[in-house]
Design an enzyme around this catalytic site. Structure first.
Site, PDB file in Angstrom:
ATOM      1  N   GLU A  11      -4.503 -10.136   0.755  1.00 47.34           N
ATOM      2  CA  GLU A  11      -5.347  -9.933   1.928  1.00 47.34           C
ATOM      3  C   GLU A  11      -6.793 -10.198   1.520  1.00 47.34           C
ATOM      4  OE1 GLU A  11      -4.811  -6.127   3.856  1.00 47.34           O
ATOM      5  OE2 GLU A  11      -2.629  -6.203   3.590  1.00 47.34           O
ATOM      6  N   GLU A  21       0.815  -1.221   0.000  1.00 51.95           N
ATOM      7  CA  GLU A  21       0.000   0.000   0.000  1.00 51.95           C
ATOM      8  C   GLU A  21       0.855   1.281   0.000  1.00 51.95           C
ATOM      9  OE1 GLU A  21      -4.080  -1.539   2.068  1.00 51.95           O
ATOM     10  OE2 GLU A  21      -2.377  -1.235   3.408  1.00 51.95           O
TER      11      GLU A  21
END
Length: 1018
Positions: free
Chosen positions: A515, A444
């Site tokens: 994820e 991220e």
């Protein structure tokens, strides 16, 4: 004023005098010591762990010059253990933040009030080290540090979770030496370390000295090649030496048998080859390790060798030519008392728990783990996604995710060196670890040129492993060049999203869910749906659940009550609350029911019905590399919750990805009304390093109907049903708005104004302590995070009953009926639903409810609908037939078995750190809540219902932020729900799937309540 440069705000200075990154190893004095791997047993190793003198300063500007001098007086300083984190030792501020930076966003600058910790200790240098080169290794220091030895500045380093090594040969002396370290909380590297975690600081991993010969091997890269049929393997060992080094290499098998050796002279750099015939291959199911010993002078270096080939063919991820599904979890370094300092015993605890729950993959989110953790993964058998210590999530958040904001650092050439170095140091350290199957370029952080440079360097250095980075997914707008990435990665994609990807023939890369299925609180509730699709499509390689553990910190209230703290509990600002409490296990590693669910869903064996009347079942071996010979099987046939036949099968043989037809030698009874339950369990035959013999790997249940009789039930008769009184005539009277119904041994009272029973009793024993009410509210789960606001905005949490009509009439001599028309509504709201309820009391004392409900069309799905009863103090015994032994929901019930269970009320409660809906039992056929003598209420419905009993109301759970804030009621609160909506994983994942929502606009609910004395029924 300190005589140091302000390196901590210069992205071009990543270190001063730090040695180049190298492979992880400890030099030993012989093969036996190297094989044992005990660092302290090496004469070339000296730990600096232990007690250091320590001084904390709120700002680096307050640090007094001269502390690093050999003669500086530090006698009045504190003592602090190394390794450790400041914040769990009473220094600085404990703080949890997720996607936000805890500092103003002004890269590369950090606040002037930058906390500093100064460490000083003395050590003796061994006499036999005098002729050797001396190095110091810091395995992990957060966030940056300066180093002095004997008053001389040695160097500087940043990059918190990867080793920093310095040459001390020119500054250490024989006998006593003094080392000083100044650690800063923030530096420009902080902008690259914005992971979702508690912000810890300090020397949090091991520190040690190494003595090396003047001529020694500095770096090793053990490359391997395998023929396509795996009949031959070659090790191409790249060596980097200091000086002209004579080396000997020997490869031994797992038992210590020599498999080949060679010798060479390495002048600075060189490559040595070893070949082996018919190597045994390494994989997570059979982690076979060879050992490579490299001798140079007095030193012996050992490297584990796991022969395996990782490849992607036709969009399918493969290991050793076999398509593999990654059944993983994301794991942070997290200890409830030590913070990010992780003892080896704690690592072992995690790995054994993961292995027991069928996990085969670990993503090291979001930084490289301690090297010893990877060594354990090699031995236990885990696939590791090794992730660079890189996350700049707050860069996007700082501009509210404006166009291009997320990519600012990745696109800034001034930061290219910092980005690339984080890949370099990870890859160089871990390049010889067999367990590492993917390199991850961080998490991220946007995606642009700097990330591309990281990936390109990584592929150039190590072409044997695919390169991964989720931030380049198309859902993020940025540089479209993903040619350096070998996988397509997603976070929290929906089940439909991954199905669409799998069926899109233009997509040629395997899809990895780095994820998915957020495990926060009571969840996740969508695992089965994901894995049905993942197994169906070869292009879907699996994924890692977020996440492994709750990051709670052990704390105590002012009254000394222990609890696990989360964001905000230490008065910090900003913070992100309990979003760190999002794991499959508690902080002290007690499995949540979500982990039990994961274990069952990803189990490596599938059992399906073939012909149950003949005892035939089909086993599918979902292991990728081993057969089922290590597994035994138990089966049990049950009637009315009791075993009537059982047996074992010891010889299973299905090959990897193959099937086996099995005949179980049971005989079905003669035709009868009851249904039978067949439970099949697979378990380990022998003890392993991670589980005991008899450990259950998975189970499967089937219903068998010995006869197709109407109303047949696997649960059998309700205890106490029909015992005691008989269907005699009843007396009915209404007085002051209260209807009283009395029979042979019971008395019930119905409030005509409330439209509810206020008393239910038998033989004078009261079964109610408050009026029975219809209920739609549940204490929001963490995964209700977003729908909760809609529910509360509409007032569902304060819904009350409005009675429009209530009338009764006799139904012959033995029964009376009460008809109620009502609605549920909240303050300043139109009614949420309208209902018609008909209550019938017969001569046995049984109460039958028949309700018809119409829900408002524009209302979101309901949390639940059902009846809430408050039963008096002492009603502590619960017996039911349904799913157990733990909680279950419509979308979270793969890990429970149908059967007959008995519990105390408190045993039904699941202790989530943030109180929320918990402990419900989906698919209940009947239940009885009673006192210790068996006096209580029995519940049965025409269709299975959701059952819940606790000493807390939904309102109690809703209001509490921690378990210690709950005040246990003496009464027992019972919920008998037509349906309860599923739990999903929407706190970070997709919305709750439609099939799991209570979104019916019209439905009918039938229920029977019966006051019973269970002991009379036996």
């Amino acid at each position: 004023m300190l005589p140091v440069k302000k390196y901590w705000e210069d992205p071009h200075v990543l270190h001063v005098n730090r040695r180049e990154a190298r492979a992880s190893y400890i030099p030993y004095a012989g093969q036996a010591a190297a094989r044992a791997g005990q660092r302290g047993g090496s004469p070339f190793y000296q730990t600096l762990n232990g007690s250091w003198k320590f001084q904390y300063y709120p700002s680096v500007t307050q640090v007094q010059d001269g502390f690093y001098d050999e003669k500086a007086d530090i006698s009045g300083w504190d003592e602090l253990l190394v390794p450790s984190c400041w914040q769990v030792n009473g220094y600085d501020q404990l703080q949890y933040v997720n996607v936000r930076y805890p500092i103003p966003v002004d890269p590369p600058y950090v606040p002037d009030m930058n906390p500093a910790g100064v460490y000083v200790r003395e050590f003796n240098m061994r006499e036999d080290w005098e002729s050797k080169k001396k190095f110091i290794v810091f395995e992990g220091v957060n966030a940056c540090f300066y180093l002095w030895v004997n008053g001389v500045f040695v160097g500087y380093s940043q990059g918190s979770r990867i080793p920093a090594e310095f040459d001390l040969s020119h500054v250490v002396k024989k006998g006593r030496n003094r080392i000083a370290v100044m650690v800063l909380k923030w530096c420009d590297g902080t902008y690259l370390e914005d992971q979702d975690l508690w912000r810890y600081t300090g020397i949090f991993r091991d520190v040690y000295l190494l003595a090396r010969e003047q001529v020694h091997i500095r770096d090793v890269f053990v490359k391997q090649t395998l023929t396509d049929d795996f009949s031959q393997a070659a090790l191409n060992v790249e060596l980097a030496a200091e000086g002209s080094a004579e080396v000997k290499l020997e490869l031994q098998d797992a038992e210590g048998k020599p498999m080949g050796s060679t010798a060479a002279v390495i002048d600075a750099q060189g490559c040595v080859e070893l070949k082996i015939e018919n190597p045994q291959l390494w994989n997570a199911e059979r982690p076979y390790l060879y050992q490579l010993y490299i001798s140079c002078g007095e030193e012996v270096l050992r490297f584990p060798v796991g022969f395996r080939r990782i490849e992607i063919t036709d969009g399918v991820f493969k290991i050793n030519h076999q398509a593999v599904k990654l059944k993983g979890v994301n794991r942070h370094d997290s200890h409830p008392e030590l913070g990010q300092t992780i003892p080896v015993a704690h690592m072992l605890q995690d790995l054994r728990l993961m292995k027991k729950h069928n996990v085969n993959t670990i993503r090291s989110s979001h930084y490289p783990n301690d090297t010893r953790f990877l060594e354990l993964c090699n031995e236990f058998g885990f696939y590791v996604v090794d992730e660079a210590d890189l996350e700049c999530h707050g860069i996007g958040r700082a501009e509210d995710w404006a166009e291009g904001a997320f990519h600012k650092l990745s696109a800034n050439p001034e930061w290219k060196g910092a980005f690339v170095e984080r890949a370099v140091r990870m890859v160089e350290r871990d390049k010889n670890q067999p367990c590492v199957i993917l390199w991850s370029m961080g998490n991220e952080s946007g995606y642009a040129e700097n990330h591309i440079a990281m990936a390109q360097w990584t592929r150039g250095r190590d072409s044997s492993r695919p390169v991964h980075y989720e931030g380049a997914a198309p859902i993020y707008k940025g540089n479209p060049d993903v040619s350096s990435l070998d996988l397509e990665s997603r976070m929290y994609a929906s089940v439909e999203d991954i199905r669409v990807y799998a069926e899109d023939e233009s997509q040629t890369k395997p899809l990895f869910l780095c994820e998915y299925s957020h495990a926060m609180g009571n969840g996740p509730g969508d695992l089965k749906d994901y894995w049905e699709v993942i197994y169906r499509y070869p292009k879907l390689m699996g994924g890692c659940v977020w996440e492994w553990c709750d990051h709670g910190i052990q704390a105590k209230t002012a009254d000394g009550v222990p609890y696990y703290a989360y964001g905000g509990d230490f008065g910090e600002e900003p913070h992100d609350g309990n979003f760190c409490i999002d794991g499959l296990v508690t902080p002290d590693r007690v499995p949540h029911t979500g982990l039990l669910e994961l274990k069952q869903v990803i189990a490596p064996i599938r059992i399906e019905e073939e012909d149950l009347k003949k005892g035939l079942v089909r086993l599918t071996n979902l292991y990728d590399f081993i057969d089922l010979s290590h597994v035994a099987l138990r089966w049990k046939l049950e009637k009315d919750g009791r075993a009537i036949q059982q047996g074992s099968v010891w010889e299973l043989s299905a090959a990897p990805h193959a099937e086996q037809l099995l005949k179980l030698p049971y005989e079905l009874p003669e035709a009868q009304a009851e249904q039978l339950l067949l439970t099949i369990s697979c378990w380990l035959k022998d003890e392993t390093d991670w589980a005991e013999a008899g450990h259950e790997i998975m189970f499967r249940q089937f219903e068998l109907a010995a006869a197709q009789a109407a109303g047949a039930s696997a649960g059998g008769a309700v205890p106490g049903q029909g015992a005691g009184g008989h269907a005699a005539g009843i007396q009915v009277k209404e007085e002051a708005g209260t209807l009283t119904v009395e029979g042979f041994d019971f008395r019930h009272m119905f409030d005509m104004h409330l439209g509810a029973f206020t008393e239910i009793s038998r033989h004078g024993v009261a079964m109610l302590a408050a009026p029975a009410l219809f209920s739609i509210w549940r204490a929001p789960t963490d995964n209700d995070m977003y729908i909760k606001k809609k529910w509360q905005d509409k007032g569902l949490d304060s819904a009350k009953t409005k009675v429009y009509h209530c009338a009764w009439k006799r139904e012959g001599e033995h029964a009376v009926s009460v008809e109620v028309r009502f609605s549920l509504t909240g303050y300043n709201r139109y009614p949420y639903l309208y209902g018609e309820a008909v209550w019938v009391v017969d001569g046995t004392g049984a109460i039958q409810l028949d309700s018809k409900i119409k829900v408002r069309e524009d209302l979101e799905f309901l949390p639940r609908f059902g009846l809430q009863l408050t039963m008096p103090q002492g009603m502590e015994e619960v017996e039911y037939f349904g799913y157990g032994p733990h909680e279950s929901y419509i979308d979270k019930r793969q890990s429970v078995k149908r059967g007959r269970y008995r519990f105390k009320v408190d045993e039904l409660f699941e202790h989530y750190i943030m109180p929320q809906e918990n402990g419900s039992r989906f698919g209940t056929e009947w239940a009885v809540v009673s006192n210790a003598l068996g006096m209580g209420l029995a519940f049965q419905a025409s269709e299975a219902f959701s059952f819940h009993a606790a000493h807390y109301t939904p309102g109690d759970l809703t209001k509490a932020a921690h378990t210690y804030e709950l005040s246990k009621r003496k009464e027992t609160i019972v919920h008998l729900d037509y349906k309860m909506s599923g739990v999903g994983s929407a706190s970070c994942g997709p919305e709750l799937l439609e099939p799991y929502r209570l979104n019916e606009k019209e439905f009918q609910y039938k229920l029977t309540l019966l006051p019973v004395f269970k002991e009379d029924g036996y």
